[in-house]
Design a protein around this motif. Sequence first.
Motif, short mmCIF file in Angstrom:
data_model
loop_
_atom_site.label_atom_id
_atom_site.label_comp_id
_atom_site.label_asym_id
_atom_site.label_seq_id
_atom_site.Cartn_x
_atom_site.Cartn_y
_atom_site.Cartn_z
N ILE A 88 0.70 -1.32 0.00
CA ILE A 88 0.11 -0.14 0.00
C ILE A 88 0.94 1.11 -0.06
CG2 ILE A 88 -1.88 1.31 1.15
CD1 ILE A 88 -1.02 -2.23 2.48
N LYS A 89 0.93 2.06 -0.96
CA LYS A 89 1.55 3.35 -0.99
C LYS A 89 0.46 4.43 -0.70
CE LYS A 89 4.74 5.86 -3.89
NZ LYS A 89 5.50 6.14 -5.09
N LYS A 90 0.94 5.36 0.25
CA LYS A 90 0.12 6.55 0.58
C LYS A 90 0.87 7.63 0.15
CE LYS A 90 -2.31 4.46 4.50
NZ LYS A 90 -2.68 4.84 5.89
N PHE A 105 1.20 11.43 -7.66
CA PHE A 105 0.03 10.25 -7.56
C PHE A 105 -0.60 10.03 -8.83
CE2 PHE A 105 -4.48 9.53 -6.91
CZ PHE A 105 -4.56 8.34 -6.23
N TRP A 106 -0.84 10.94 -9.56
CA TRP A 106 -1.53 10.86 -10.85
C TRP A 106 -0.58 9.95 -11.87
CZ3 TRP A 106 -6.52 10.36 -10.36
CH2 TRP A 106 -7.18 11.45 -9.48
N SER A 107 0.65 10.47 -11.73
CA SER A 107 1.75 9.72 -12.59
C SER A 107 1.73 8.27 -12.14
CB SER A 107 3.14 10.47 -12.49
OG SER A 107 3.05 11.80 -12.87
N GLU A 108 1.65 7.93 -11.07
CA GLU A 108 1.48 6.53 -10.61
C GLU A 108 0.48 5.63 -11.52
OE1 GLU A 108 3.29 4.64 -8.49
OE2 GLU A 108 4.39 5.89 -7.08
N ALA A 125 -6.45 2.40 -6.78
CA ALA A 125 -6.37 3.49 -6.55
C ALA A 125 -7.30 4.48 -6.18
CB ALA A 125 -5.22 4.28 -7.25
N THR A 126 -7.42 5.60 -5.24
CA THR A 126 -8.31 6.37 -4.88
C THR A 126 -7.74 7.78 -4.22
OG1 THR A 126 -10.51 6.64 -3.92
CG2 THR A 126 -8.95 5.26 -2.91
N GLY A 140 -3.72 10.65 -1.62
CA GLY A 140 -4.23 9.29 -2.32
C GLY A 140 -3.54 8.18 -1.69
N THR A 141 -4.30 6.88 -2.18
CA THR A 141 -3.58 5.41 -1.89
C THR A 141 -3.90 4.54 -3.03
OG1 THR A 141 -4.69 5.94 0.54
CG2 THR A 141 -4.27 3.81 -0.07
#
Length: 340
Positions: A88-90, A105-108, A125-126, A140-141
């Motif tokens: 889990i990446k926060k 975050f969005w690039s992930e 993701a969210t 985001g997570t």
Amino acid sequence: MPSPIPVTRLLPKDFYPSLDFGVCSSPLAKYTNDSTLQVPTQSFHGRCARKLWSSVINWKELRSLQPIGSGGFGSVYRGLYFGETIAIKKVKKCSKNKLASRQSFWSELNAAHLRHKNIVRIIAATTCMPDNSDNDDNIGTILMEYAGCLNLQYLIYGTTGTLGKDRCLKYSKDIANGLFFLHSHLIVHQDLKPANILVTDGDICKIADFGCSQKLELHKDSSPITPRKSHAAGTYTHRAPELLKGEDVTLMADIYSFGITFWQMITEEQPYEGDRQPVLYAVVAYNLRPSVTSVFFLNTIWGQACKSVLEKCWNGDPSQRLSSRDLLGEIETMQSFEQT
């Protein structure tokens, strides 16, 4: 924050027409009335179930979080999701550069729709958080497959043994395979380095951390559309000189980064010594590269083959570098040569 990524790019074509997408903060998740992201009750073993599993998060099933790493834009945990081990990446807000942390975050999610054995798979993701969450600095997570805690950086510098030719070539082929797959989808990783390459218990390399990645687009004549400039710069020791100069991002930037990584696997040394700014200037202005003048490179056939691949990867002119397909071919040739 509304998603800049169309949902049709993140889910299989035969799946997304059947979904009822309302207003949500992520293209991979729908926010329900009780602030819980629900998942279907089917088993995860079926083809359709795997697609559904990658579209939503059920917070009640996310348990036993244990920290395993952290970086500039977030922290990574190991946990259980429906009884299975995942990562889990926060992604956290960066007070110094809020735009860069959001872009990270969005690039992930550029790789969210991809499935390949040499790419760490994104499950969900969210940007939504449960009502009872007190984590206000979380952007985001992201839920990902758990590929272990071992990375190539540790294998190169943190152990007493050497990788050896066979392992070096095997890992290089794994990375090249992952790059070839990414590039076939016009995705540039932009931060390829040993620390971002996980090595599983099965000794398979997986490319991770897409926080600096970009998705390239093509004009009708198949020429690339100039992408927006990235606020996430990547690691300077592995960053291609054209990017250091502020030029356009191309797939060839990853090939340069591979060259530095390949050199590290071979020599088990650090690419550069000295302060950051002088190194950057020398890379751009004087074509500085890690040394290939040692006895190893000059007096052995293996060393000469490595030197040839390195020089083709980190050429100052991006158009003169190997493509990911050609890179894979070069590594396979070296493997066949070693077996004879």
